[in-house]
Each structure stands twice: as structure tokens, then as C-alpha cells.
Scaffold this motif. Structure first.
Motif, PDB file in Angstrom:
ATOM      1  N   ASP A  10     -28.210  -1.773  -8.675  1.00  0.00           N
ATOM      2  CA  ASP A  10     -28.590  -2.344  -9.980  1.00  0.00           C
ATOM      3  C   ASP A  10     -28.500  -1.284 -11.079  1.00  0.00           C
ATOM      4  O   ASP A  10     -27.997  -1.545 -12.179  1.00  0.00           O
ATOM      5  CB  ASP A  10     -30.022  -2.879  -9.917  1.00  0.00           C
ATOM      6  CG  ASP A  10     -30.072  -4.175  -9.131  1.00  0.00           C
ATOM      7  OD1 ASP A  10     -28.983  -4.734  -8.894  1.00  0.00           O
ATOM      8  OD2 ASP A  10     -31.174  -4.609  -8.742  1.00  0.00           O
ATOM      9  N   ALA A  11     -28.995  -0.093 -10.743  1.00  0.00           N
ATOM     10  CA  ALA A  11     -28.976   0.980 -11.738  1.00  0.00           C
ATOM     11  C   ALA A  11     -27.537   1.358 -12.086  1.00  0.00           C
ATOM     12  O   ALA A  11     -27.224   1.645 -13.248  1.00  0.00           O
ATOM     13  CB  ALA A  11     -29.725   2.197 -11.201  1.00  0.00           C
ATOM     14  N   GLY A  12     -26.673   1.341 -11.079  1.00  0.00           N
ATOM     15  CA  GLY A  12     -25.253   1.628 -11.334  1.00  0.00           C
ATOM     16  C   GLY A  12     -24.645   0.607 -12.281  1.00  0.00           C
ATOM     17  O   GLY A  12     -23.829   0.961 -13.145  1.00  0.00           O
TER      18      GLY A  12
ATOM     19  N   LEU B 271     -30.357   1.188  -6.438  1.00  0.00           N
ATOM     20  CA  LEU B 271     -29.248   2.054  -6.875  1.00  0.00           C
ATOM     21  C   LEU B 271     -28.085   1.227  -7.408  1.00  0.00           C
ATOM     22  O   LEU B 271     -27.488   1.571  -8.436  1.00  0.00           O
ATOM     23  CB  LEU B 271     -28.746   2.895  -5.699  1.00  0.00           C
ATOM     24  CG  LEU B 271     -29.350   4.266  -5.508  1.00  0.00           C
ATOM     25  CD1 LEU B 271     -28.716   4.946  -4.292  1.00  0.00           C
ATOM     26  CD2 LEU B 271     -29.089   5.133  -6.740  1.00  0.00           C
TER      27      LEU B 271
END
Lengths: 229, 202
Positions: free
Chosen positions: A48-50, A46
Motif C-alpha cells: 500500500d505504501a508503495g 508495504l
């Protein structure tokens, strides 16, 4: 540390927001707990995705639109300053404040002076209160008062009052005789014997003087008149 | 890091002083510095990018109008984020009162619309959609802390809530997002374990 507690710390742990003590405890727990490691991996994904979220940007003509609007605002501001008269202030502080201070100062001085005088006269007032009442004014009559003038003394003496009454009485009698006697003037009064038949001329002086005479001297009954008092 | 932040703050102050003296070039520089940051926050608070852009524009207009009331004891970034978020919240509140309908939905071309609708497949896009579904108070705290990477203290000042409340809201938002994305995250985890691909490709 138990799984439930560790999982509440996991998102902060992945963002490196924990203090060293908690970080160490979570790391020790993760080394032994596979299910918490899965959750940790989720949070890392999460995070990293953010970080890879597409950055939103304004449109290319944003600045042009904005500055057009700002120009309108500035124009409106200028027009209002140029054309609208400035509203008169409700309170002119430069006048009101010094005036208030001056009034307060005067009031303070007056009040302080009054207080001081009251405090200073306190003993005197207490002495006056404690002093025996002076009732000499009750015994001082105008006649006996040496401070009164001769004129007042003469006017208020009993002899002068009596002389004046006699004089008026004589003059009244003379007028009555000239008009035809008492019967012609006061027919009802002379006929009724039960009421006073004493002639009472309608003059203010008569009443005033007659009263004094009645107080101090009973007039003699005149000849031919009934004397009922 | 601290030095860089400090210099940013000083630059903001210098520009703001110039703006107060009527320097429009300085104002333009301030706009360039903050327009995309504001768009990132407000664009995630509101669903429509056009509305978000309007709010960003309104924010800068308010900054210009009230330039003389700026307090130099506070951060400029805190001030401008507060203005922007308050405007966004007002907009959201208005939406609750009035229902908005998209004019394209009223045309009756549902099939065409469905074909054009883009279903997010990559994880960041799914995350973006999930963020928009978060409750407003969690969304604001999450966006400011995790996406804008502002310190917790500044987030607390912007949202005008205690520091502990900010921390709990951010933590709660992360947990909610994980719950929403759990199936996708699990499959991603399995895939990354087997192929060792970076997240950006997934």
C-alpha cells in the motif's frame, strides 16, 4: 506447507503473483498461523505504501531545456553534413563484390577444367608410365639421322673435321715460317725437352679443332721437333 | 488490460516511426509520455533530483540521436528504460571513483542544516528513503517491478538478466525493505488494528 516456505511466498502472495496451487497452500497456512499473518500484514502495508509513494516529476522547463539541446544536436548534425566532406568509403562494395565474384568464377572454371583434364589424361599418363623406356635416342647420332640436313651432316663428319684441321695446321705453319720459324716464336718450349714442344697457337679455333684431331688421329711428328706427349 | 498495453505499444511505434521521419511533434509527444516514468525510475536510482533530471534529458537526447537504430521488434519502453538505467548506472559508477561533496556542507552551518533537514514521518516517505538504501541491483528490479508495475519479462529484458533472477531480486528487495521498516510496520499494524485507519493517513 511450513512457515519458512510460506514466508518466502508471502510478498508474491500479497501482490497476487502466485499460481493457484501455491496461493491455495499459502492461504490454508495463513488461516492457521498467526505469526505468518503478521508478516503478511507487513507486506500488505508495504504494498500500500508503495502505491502511495509520491510520483517524481521533472521540472516545468524540462521540455524547453531538452528541445534546446536537441536543436543543438540537430544543428551540429546539419553542419557536419554541410561542411565536412563525406569520407570516401574504404571498400566500394558495388565494385569489389562483383569483381571478386567474377575472379572466383573464372578461377573455379579454370580449376575445374584443369581437374577434368587431369582426370581425363590419367589413363594415358599411366600407360606412358608403364610403357618400356625408349632409349633409341642414345643410338641415334647426327650422322646416322636421316632427318638431319646435309649441311649438319657435312659439318659433323669426321672427314670434314680432319680436312679443316689440316688446313688450319698448314696455314699456322706458313705463318710460323713467315715469322722466322718455331724457335723465334716459342724459344722456351723448343728448349725444354721434357714438356710438350708441340706448337700451340693461341687461337680458339685451334683448340677446338686440335682436340678433335687428337681424339681421332695422332698427328705425325714433324721433322726436327721432339715428340713428347 | 492487455488491449490497453497493446495500444500503448502501437502508439509508441507510430510515434517512433514519425520521429524517424523527422517529426519533432511526435518526439515531443514521446517525451511527454515517458519523461515522468523515467524520472520515477532514475530519480530513485540516484539521490539528487537534479542529476536524475540530467540523466532523463540525456536519455531523450540519446533516443533522438539513435532514433534510426531502434528495432521495431522490441518494445519502445524497454529500449528507453534500458538507455536510462544504463546512463544512471554509469553515473553511479562515476560516483564511486570520485567523491562528491555538497557545497552547502562545506559552509560550516551544520546546525542550520540540521534544523532544515526534514525527517520523514509518514510510511511512504520512510519507504522512499529505505528504497534509496537498497543495493543497486535490488533497487532497480524493485523499482521497475513494484513501482513502475512492469511485467517481470520486461524487467528481465531491461536489466538483461534471466527471469528467475528478476523474481528472486524483487522478492529479496521486498524482504530487505520489510526488515528495514519492521519497527514502523509493527507499530502501524498495531495502530491500524485499534483505529482502523487507512495507510495513507498513517
Amino acid at each position: 506447507m511450513r512457515c519458512r516456505k510460506v514466508r518466502s511466498f508471502l510478498s508474491a502472495y500479497c501482490k497476487d503473483e502466485l499460481n493457484s496451487r501455491h496461493k491455495l497452500a499459502v492461504a490454508e497456512h495463513l488461516a492457521t498461523c498467526a505469526s505468518c499473518r503478521v508478516i503478511e500484514a507487513d507486506y500488505r502495508l508495504l504494498a500500500d505504501a508503495g502505491g502511495q509513494l509520491a510520483q517524481k516529476a521533472v521540472a516545468g522547463d524540462f521540455n524547453a531545456k531538452l528541445f534546446e539541446r536537441i536543436a543543438q544536436e540537430r544543428f551540429a548534425e546539419t553542419r557536419s553534413k554541410a561542411f565536412l566532406p563525406k569520407r570516401a568509403p574504404l571498400f566500394r562494395w558495388r565494385v569489389v563484390v562483383p569483381a571478386t565474384v567474377a575472379v572466383m568464377t573464372v578461377f573455379l572454371f579454370v580449376f575445374a577444367g584443369f581437374q577434368a583434364s587431369v582426370m581425363n589424361n590419367h589413363d594415358g599418363r599411366m600407360a606412358m608410365a608403364n610403357k618400356q623406356l625408349d632409349d633409341s635416342y642414345l643410338s641415334v647420332q647426327p650422322v646416322n639421322n636421316p632427318n638431319m640436313t646435309d649441311k649438319i651432316h657435312k659439318e659433323w663428319s669426321l672427314a670434314s673435321q680432319l680436312a679443316r684441321a689440316e688446313q688450319i695446321s698448314r696455314r699456322t705453319q706458313r705463318i710460323i715460317n713467315w715469322l722466322g720459324g718455331e724457335k723465334a716464336i716459342y724459344p722456351q718450349m723448343t728448349n725444354v725437352s721434357t714438356r710438350t714442344t708441340y706448337p700451340v697457337p693461341y687461337t680458339p679455333n685451334y683448340y677446338k679443332l686440335r682436340r678433335n684431331v687428337l681424339i681421332y688421329q695422332t698427328p705425325e711428328p714433324r721433322r726436327g721437333a721432339s715428340t713428347t706427349y | 488490460m492487455t488491449k490497453v498495453k497493446e495500444s500503448e505499444k502501437d502508439t509508441d511505434y507510430r510515434l517512433m516511426r514519425a520521429v524517424q521521419n523527422g517529426d519533432m511533434v511526435a518526439f515531443s509527444e514521446l517525451v511527454d509520455r515517458y519523461k515522468n516514468r523515467l524520472m520515477n525510475v532514475i530519480g530513485r536510482m540516484l539521490s539528487s533530483p537534479d542529476e536524475a533530471e540530467d540523466i532523463v534529458q540525456e536519455t531523450f537526447v540519446r533516443v533522438y540521436q539513435h532514433r534510426h537504430s531502434f528495432n521495431f521488434q522490441h518494445c519502445f519502453s524497454t529500449w528507453i528504460y534500458t538507455i536510462g538505467l544504463n546512463l544512471a548506472r554509469n553515473e553511479l559508477r562515476k560516483r564511486k571513483k570520485f567523491k562528491h561533496y555538497d557545497i552547502s556542507e562545506m559552509q560550516g552551518n551544520e546546525a542550520e542544516f540540521a534544523v532544515d533537514a526534514k525527517v520523514p514521518t509518514r510510511l511512504p516517505e520512510i519507504l522512499d528513503a529505505a528504497i534509496k538504501e537498497l543495493p543497486e541491483k535490488y533497487r532497480a528490479a524493485f523499482v521497475l517491478r513494484d513501482l513502475q508495475e512492469l511485467p517481470y519479462e520486461e524487467v528481465a529484458k531491461i536489466l538483461d538478466i534471466p527471469l528467475g533472477t528478476v523474481k528472486s531480486r524483487v522478492n529479496r528487495a521486498r524482504m530487505m525493505l520489510r526488515e528495514k521498516l519492521r519497527p514502523r510496520l509493527e507499530s502501524n499494524n498495531a495502530l491500524s488494528k485499534s483505529t482502523l485507519l487507512p495507510v495513507s493517513i498513517l
